[in-house]
Design a protein around this motif. Structure first.
Motif, short mmCIF file in Angstrom:
data_model
loop_
_atom_site.label_atom_id
_atom_site.label_comp_id
_atom_site.label_asym_id
_atom_site.label_seq_id
_atom_site.Cartn_x
_atom_site.Cartn_y
_atom_site.Cartn_z
N ASN A 1 -4.28 12.10 9.26
CA ASN A 1 -4.13 11.59 7.89
C ASN A 1 -3.66 10.13 7.91
OD1 ASN A 1 -4.85 14.04 6.74
ND2 ASN A 1 -2.72 14.81 6.81
N ILE A 2 -4.21 9.37 6.99
CA ILE A 2 -3.89 7.94 6.90
C ILE A 2 -3.27 7.68 5.53
CG2 ILE A 2 -4.79 5.60 6.98
CD1 ILE A 2 -7.11 6.66 8.66
N THR A 3 -2.17 6.95 5.54
CA THR A 3 -1.54 6.54 4.29
C THR A 3 -2.00 5.12 3.95
OG1 THR A 3 0.42 7.89 4.79
CG2 THR A 3 0.64 6.19 3.09
N TYR A 4 -2.55 4.97 2.75
CA TYR A 4 -3.07 3.66 2.30
C TYR A 4 -2.13 3.08 1.24
CZ TYR A 4 -7.49 4.81 4.62
OH TYR A 4 -8.45 5.14 5.55
N PHE A 5 -1.97 1.76 1.28
CA PHE A 5 -1.14 1.04 0.32
C PHE A 5 -1.95 -0.14 -0.24
CE2 PHE A 5 1.33 2.68 3.86
CZ PHE A 5 2.39 3.35 3.27
N TRP A 6 -1.81 -0.39 -1.56
CA TRP A 6 -2.44 -1.56 -2.19
C TRP A 6 -1.35 -2.44 -2.82
CZ3 TRP A 6 -4.68 3.20 -2.07
CH2 TRP A 6 -6.01 3.28 -1.62
N TYR A 7 -1.49 -3.75 -2.59
CA TYR A 7 -0.47 -4.69 -3.05
C TYR A 7 -1.11 -5.83 -3.84
CZ TYR A 7 2.44 -2.35 0.48
OH TYR A 7 3.11 -1.42 1.24
N ARG A 8 -0.31 -6.40 -4.75
CA ARG A 8 -0.77 -7.57 -5.53
C ARG A 8 0.32 -8.64 -5.51
NH1 ARG A 8 -2.32 -6.55 -11.62
NH2 ARG A 8 -0.06 -6.06 -11.76
N GLY A 9 -0.15 -9.90 -5.39
CA GLY A 9 0.76 -11.04 -5.46
C GLY A 9 1.39 -11.38 -4.13
N ALA A 10 1.95 -12.60 -4.08
CA ALA A 10 2.57 -13.07 -2.84
C ALA A 10 3.80 -12.26 -2.47
CB ALA A 10 2.93 -14.55 -2.99
N LEU A 11 4.47 -11.68 -3.45
CA LEU A 11 5.67 -10.87 -3.18
C LEU A 11 5.34 -9.45 -2.79
CD1 LEU A 11 8.00 -12.13 -6.07
CD2 LEU A 11 7.92 -12.88 -3.67
N GLY A 12 4.08 -9.06 -2.88
CA GLY A 12 3.67 -7.74 -2.44
C GLY A 12 4.09 -6.62 -3.35
N SER A 13 3.77 -6.72 -4.64
CA SER A 13 4.06 -5.65 -5.58
C SER A 13 3.12 -4.48 -5.31
CB SER A 13 3.88 -6.16 -7.01
OG SER A 13 4.03 -5.12 -7.94
N ASN A 14 3.71 -3.31 -5.04
CA ASN A 14 2.91 -2.15 -4.68
C ASN A 14 2.22 -1.56 -5.92
OD1 ASN A 14 3.22 1.24 -4.05
ND2 ASN A 14 1.99 -0.06 -2.73
N LEU A 15 0.88 -1.47 -5.85
CA LEU A 15 0.10 -0.93 -6.96
C LEU A 15 -0.15 0.57 -6.82
CD1 LEU A 15 -2.63 -3.73 -7.24
CD2 LEU A 15 -0.61 -3.43 -8.70
N GLU A 16 -0.37 1.02 -5.59
CA GLU A 16 -0.73 2.42 -5.38
C GLU A 16 -0.48 2.81 -3.91
OE1 GLU A 16 -1.48 4.60 -7.43
OE2 GLU A 16 -2.77 6.14 -6.58
N THR A 17 -0.12 4.09 -3.69
CA THR A 17 0.01 4.66 -2.35
C THR A 17 -0.73 6.00 -2.35
OG1 THR A 17 2.17 3.62 -2.01
CG2 THR A 17 1.60 5.48 -0.59
N ARG A 18 -1.57 6.19 -1.33
CA ARG A 18 -2.42 7.39 -1.32
C ARG A 18 -2.62 7.84 0.14
NH1 ARG A 18 -7.58 6.41 -4.70
NH2 ARG A 18 -5.91 6.09 -6.24
N ILE A 19 -2.56 9.18 0.37
CA ILE A 19 -2.78 9.75 1.71
C ILE A 19 -4.13 10.45 1.71
CG2 ILE A 19 -1.93 11.38 3.44
CD1 ILE A 19 0.86 10.96 2.33
N GLN A 20 -4.96 10.06 2.69
CA GLN A 20 -6.31 10.64 2.79
C GLN A 20 -6.66 10.86 4.26
OE1 GLN A 20 -8.22 8.37 -1.13
NE2 GLN A 20 -9.46 8.70 0.70
N HIS A 21 -7.48 11.88 4.48
CA HIS A 21 -7.98 12.13 5.83
C HIS A 21 -9.38 11.51 5.94
CE1 HIS A 21 -7.79 14.16 9.69
NE2 HIS A 21 -9.08 14.54 9.53
#
Length: 306
Positions: A56-76
Motif C-alpha cells: 500500500n502507498i500513501t499519497y499526499f497532495w500539497y499546494r503553495g510554497a508552505l506546503g498546505s496539505n490538500l488531501e491524503t489517500r492510501i491506495q494499493h
C-alpha cells in the motif's frame, strides 16, 4: 520460522532487519488539462504516480510554497488522483505530491498552475466622431473585453466581413484604423478570444455624411476689383491703402479720404463727395476710416478739385 527465532535474528548486532518489499521511486505529478493551465470554473485533476513500489502507498497532495496539505489517500496502486472541481483565480499556485510505502516519503517536482479567466463580452466603440462620421475622415474602431486573461485576440467586422485584427498581449482593448469611404456605411461588430471560446460584441451602425463646405467666416469670398472713379486714384490692381486730397472746407483744415481699391463706393455717395466735399470722417469700406489732421496751408501745395 518461529517468531522467537525471528526476534533473535533481528536482535543480533551483526544483522539489521528491514521491511520486505520495494520502496517508492520516481514520484511524478501531472495535471489534466495538461500544460499547467486551466480555465476559471473548470476542473483540475492532479495525478500523482510512482515508477516502482510494493504494498500500500500513501499519497499526499500539497499546494503553495508552505506546503498546505490538500488531501491524503492510501491506495494499493502506482497512481492516484485528486480533483479540484471548480478552479478559482485564487487557486493559481504551485502544486506537488508525495508518496510513501513505509520507507519514507518521496516528493515530486513542483508544477505551476495558471488559472485563466475567459474573456467577457467585448464592447465596440467608434472614435471621437461616434456613429455620425464624415467621408474621408480617419476612423478608429476600439474593441475591449473588460474581463479575461491575456493575451486577448480581437477581430473587427463590417457587415460580417473581416476588416482587420489586433491583439492585446497584456490585456485590455485594441484598435483598428481606416479611412472612411462610401462603402463603409453600415453595421460593425468585433470579437474577442483568449484561447477558450469567443465572445462577440453588439452590432453598432455607422452613418456617413458628405464633407461640409468650408465655413464662410474662416474662408471669406475674394472681393471683385472695381475701377475707381475718384480723382487721383491709383491703379485698381494695387491692394494697399491710398491717401487722397479732397477739399479744403474751412480755415486751415485739410481733409484726406482713405479708401482701398478693393472696395467700391456707391454712386450716390460719390456724387455727394464731388458736390459737397468730404465729411470730416468719410467711410469707404466697412472697417476703414480717415481722420482730419492739422496742417499749415502756407507750407503745403494742393490741387483744388473744384
Amino acid at each position: 520460522m518461529l517468531p522467537w527465532l525471528l526476534l533473535l535474528i533481528c536482535g543480533s548486532p551483526s544483522l539489521s532487519c528491514v521491511p520486505a518489499g520495494i520502496p517508492v521511486s520516481d514520484v511524478n505529478l501531472e495535471t489534466r488539462p495538461p500544460g499547467g493551465w486551466v480555465m476559471e470554473g473548470s476542473k483540475l485533476v492532479l495525478i500523482c504516480s510512482v515508477a516502482n513500489a510494493t504494498g500500500n502507498i500513501t499519497y499526499f497532495w500539497y499546494r503553495g510554497a508552505l506546503g498546505s496539505n490538500l488531501e491524503t489517500r492510501i491506495q494499493h496502486s502506482l497512481t492516484a488522483e485528486f480533483e479540484i472541481m471548480e478552479m478559482k483565480n485564487s487557486d493559481a499556485e504551485q502544486y506537488y505530491c508525495a508518496a510513501d510505502n513505509g520507507y519514507g516519503p518521496i516528493l515530486s517536482e513542483v508544477v505551476n498552475i495558471t488559472v485563466r479567466v475567459p474573456v467577457s463580452r467585448p464592447v465596440l466603440t467608434f472614435g471621437d466622431s461616434g456613429t455620425q462620421a464624415v467621408l474621408g475622415d480617419l476612423m478608429e474602431l476600439h474593441c475591449e473585453a473588460l474581463g479575461g486573461s491575456p493575451p486577448i485576440f480581437y477581430q473587427f467586422y463590417h457587415e460580417h466581413v473581416i476588416l482587420g485584427n489586433s491583439s492585446a498581449p497584456s490585456g485590455g482593448g485594441a484598435s483598428f484604423n481606416f479611412s472612411l469611404t462610401t462603402e463603409h456605411s453600415g453595421n460593425y461588430f468585433c470579437e474577442a478570444s483568449n484561447g477558450q471560446g469567443t465572445q462577440r460584441s453588439e452590432v453598432v451602425t455607422l452613418n456617413l455624411t458628405g464633407r461640409q463646405p468650408d465655413d464662410p467666416l474662416r474662408s471669406p469670398p475674394r472681393p471683385v476689383l472695381q475701377e475707381s472713379s475718384y480723382l487721383n486714384s491709383p491703379d485698381p490692381r494695387q491692394l494697399q491703402s491710398v491717401y487722397e486730397n479732397v477739399n479744403v472746407v474751412s480755415g486751415d483744415d485739410i481733409y484726406s479720404l482713405v479708401y482701398h481699391t478693393q472696395q467700391e463706393m456707391e454712386p450716390a455717395a460719390a456724387q455727394h463727395m464731388r458736390t459737397h466735399g468730404a465729411s470730416k470722417v468719410s467711410r469707404v469700406s466697412p472697417d476703414i476710416y480717415s481722420k482730419a489732421r492739422k496742417v499749415n496751408i502756407v507750407d503745403m501745395d494742393y490741387e483744388d478739385p473744384m
